[in-house]
Each structure stands twice: as C-alpha cells, then as structure tokens.
Scaffold this motif. Structure first.
Motif, short mmCIF file in Angstrom:
data_model
loop_
_atom_site.label_atom_id
_atom_site.label_comp_id
_atom_site.label_asym_id
_atom_site.label_seq_id
_atom_site.Cartn_x
_atom_site.Cartn_y
_atom_site.Cartn_z
N VAL A 81 -1.87 1.31 -3.86
CA VAL A 81 -1.65 1.67 -5.26
C VAL A 81 -0.20 1.38 -5.59
O VAL A 81 0.71 1.74 -4.83
CB VAL A 81 -1.96 3.16 -5.50
N PRO B 234 -0.84 11.78 -8.73
CA PRO B 234 -0.34 10.40 -8.70
C PRO B 234 0.45 10.10 -7.43
O PRO B 234 1.19 10.95 -6.92
CB PRO B 234 0.56 10.32 -9.93
N PHE B 235 0.27 8.89 -6.91
CA PHE B 235 0.98 8.44 -5.72
C PHE B 235 1.10 6.93 -5.76
O PHE B 235 0.36 6.25 -6.46
CB PHE B 235 0.24 8.87 -4.44
N ASP B 236 2.07 6.41 -5.03
CA ASP B 236 2.21 4.97 -4.82
C ASP B 236 2.18 4.75 -3.32
O ASP B 236 2.60 5.60 -2.55
CB ASP B 236 3.55 4.45 -5.37
N TYR C 49 -6.14 9.50 -8.34
CA TYR C 49 -4.79 9.17 -8.79
C TYR C 49 -4.36 10.04 -9.96
O TYR C 49 -3.24 10.53 -9.99
CB TYR C 49 -4.69 7.69 -9.17
N ASN C 50 -5.23 10.23 -10.93
CA ASN C 50 -4.89 11.04 -12.10
C ASN C 50 -4.65 12.50 -11.73
O ASN C 50 -3.84 13.18 -12.36
CB ASN C 50 -5.97 10.94 -13.17
N ARG D 243 -0.49 3.85 -17.51
CA ARG D 243 -0.07 5.23 -17.39
C ARG D 243 0.57 5.67 -18.70
O ARG D 243 0.91 4.84 -19.55
CB ARG D 243 0.93 5.33 -16.23
N ARG E 106 -3.08 4.22 1.39
CA ARG E 106 -3.86 5.33 1.94
C ARG E 106 -5.14 4.77 2.53
O ARG E 106 -5.66 3.77 2.07
CB ARG E 106 -4.24 6.34 0.87
N ILE F 45 -4.81 -0.72 -8.48
CA ILE F 45 -5.45 -0.20 -7.26
C ILE F 45 -6.17 -1.36 -6.59
O ILE F 45 -7.06 -1.97 -7.17
CB ILE F 45 -6.43 0.95 -7.57
N LEU G 218 -11.38 6.82 -7.11
CA LEU G 218 -9.96 6.55 -6.85
C LEU G 218 -9.11 6.80 -8.09
O LEU G 218 -8.00 7.34 -8.00
CB LEU G 218 -9.78 5.11 -6.36
N VAL G 219 -9.61 6.44 -9.26
CA VAL G 219 -8.87 6.69 -10.50
C VAL G 219 -8.73 8.19 -10.74
O VAL G 219 -7.64 8.67 -11.09
CB VAL G 219 -9.55 5.99 -11.69
N ILE H 264 -0.78 0.65 -13.59
CA ILE H 264 -1.15 1.10 -12.25
C ILE H 264 -2.23 0.15 -11.74
O ILE H 264 -3.22 -0.08 -12.41
CB ILE H 264 -1.70 2.54 -12.27
#
Length: 158
Positions: free
Chosen positions: A59, A41-43, A37-38, A138, A46, A146, A33-34, A144
C-alpha cells in the motif's frame, strides 16, 4: 424443427455468456482491503490471508500534483514503488547509518552544533509481478494504491 433449433442454440449461447465475468472473490478481497485501510490507514507491506491463499499486499500514497496529474506516470511510479517495497520485505536490505556532529565555536564563547545523519539502504531482489487491485483518493487529495501478489508456500509462512 426451426423452433427446436432456435431453442437449442439459445440455450447453448446462454451457457457461454458467463465466460467473461470478473472474479467475485477478488472483488470481495479488494473491498476487504479498502475497509481495512479506511479503518486503520497504513503504508508499506503486509501479509494477508484469505480462506485459501496468502497474499503480500503493498500500500502506498502518492501526491498526484508531483507528477503533473499524469495518470500513466502516476501508475508507473506506483507500480515500481510497490515492487520495491515488496522486494525489501521478501529479500531484506542492508542499512547503514552515519552521524556527523559538527561544532563551531564563536568569538563570544558560544558554539553552534550541527548534527548530520545519513541513512543508506541497499536492497537487492526482484518481485515478478504485483497486480494493482485498486486505487482511490484520500481526503487530503493523495492517491492510495493497493497492489497484491500471491505468496508461494516457500516464501512466507503465515
């Protein structure tokens, strides 16, 4: 006889030492997951599948300076926001929008237009628990978070 008893007891103890390990699958899932995201990137929320289960991940990014860098407050706010995101995703929400256009005419014949847009969201629901998998900083200084919860088969088909 004492040597035999010592060898047997050490053997029994060595089998029980592995009892407090952390799940390797969970660590691998968190690292995935990390990396995800890297990479992009999203918020938000999901749904993610691993080999055996479906998970709902939430996230979010928080600015620690808004909470006076108080770690317990930041963690609580992150937890509540993650559960709110998941609840909106699973249970839906009602969204209403109002737009007000206010025009005033000046003495010289021109007018000023002001547009006010109000958006209201109402969501009702409950997410039993979300587990914080990880948090990291970040490059812009935001934290961030999760969170994840296991999805039941009747909640969402992936």
């Amino acid at each position: 006889m004492k040597k035999l008893l010592l060898v047997v007891s050490l053997t029994i103890i060595s089998f029980g030492i592995d009892a407090q390990g952390y799940s390797c699958d969970k660590v691998a899932f968190t690292n995935f997951l990390v990396r995800m995201y890297n990479n992009a990137p999203f918020d938000g929320v999901r749904a993610v599948n691993d080999y055996d289960n479906a998970y709902l991940i939430s996230v979010l990014a928080l600015d620690p300076s808004k909470y006076q860098n108080n770690e317990s407050v930041i963690n609580r706010v992150a937890s509540v926001k993650a559960m709110a995101q998941a609840s909106r995703f699973l249970n839906g929400s009602d969204i209403t929008q109002d737009m007000i256009i206010h025009t005033t005419e000046k003495n010289d014949g021109t007018s000023d237009t002001e547009i006010i847009e109000n958006i209201h969201e109402n969501s009702v629901g409950y997410v039993k628990a979300m587990e914080q998998l990880t948090n990291f900083k970040r490059s812009d200084g935001k934290l961030i978070f999760i969170f994840a919860t296991l999805l039941k088969n009747d909640k969402l088909k992936l």
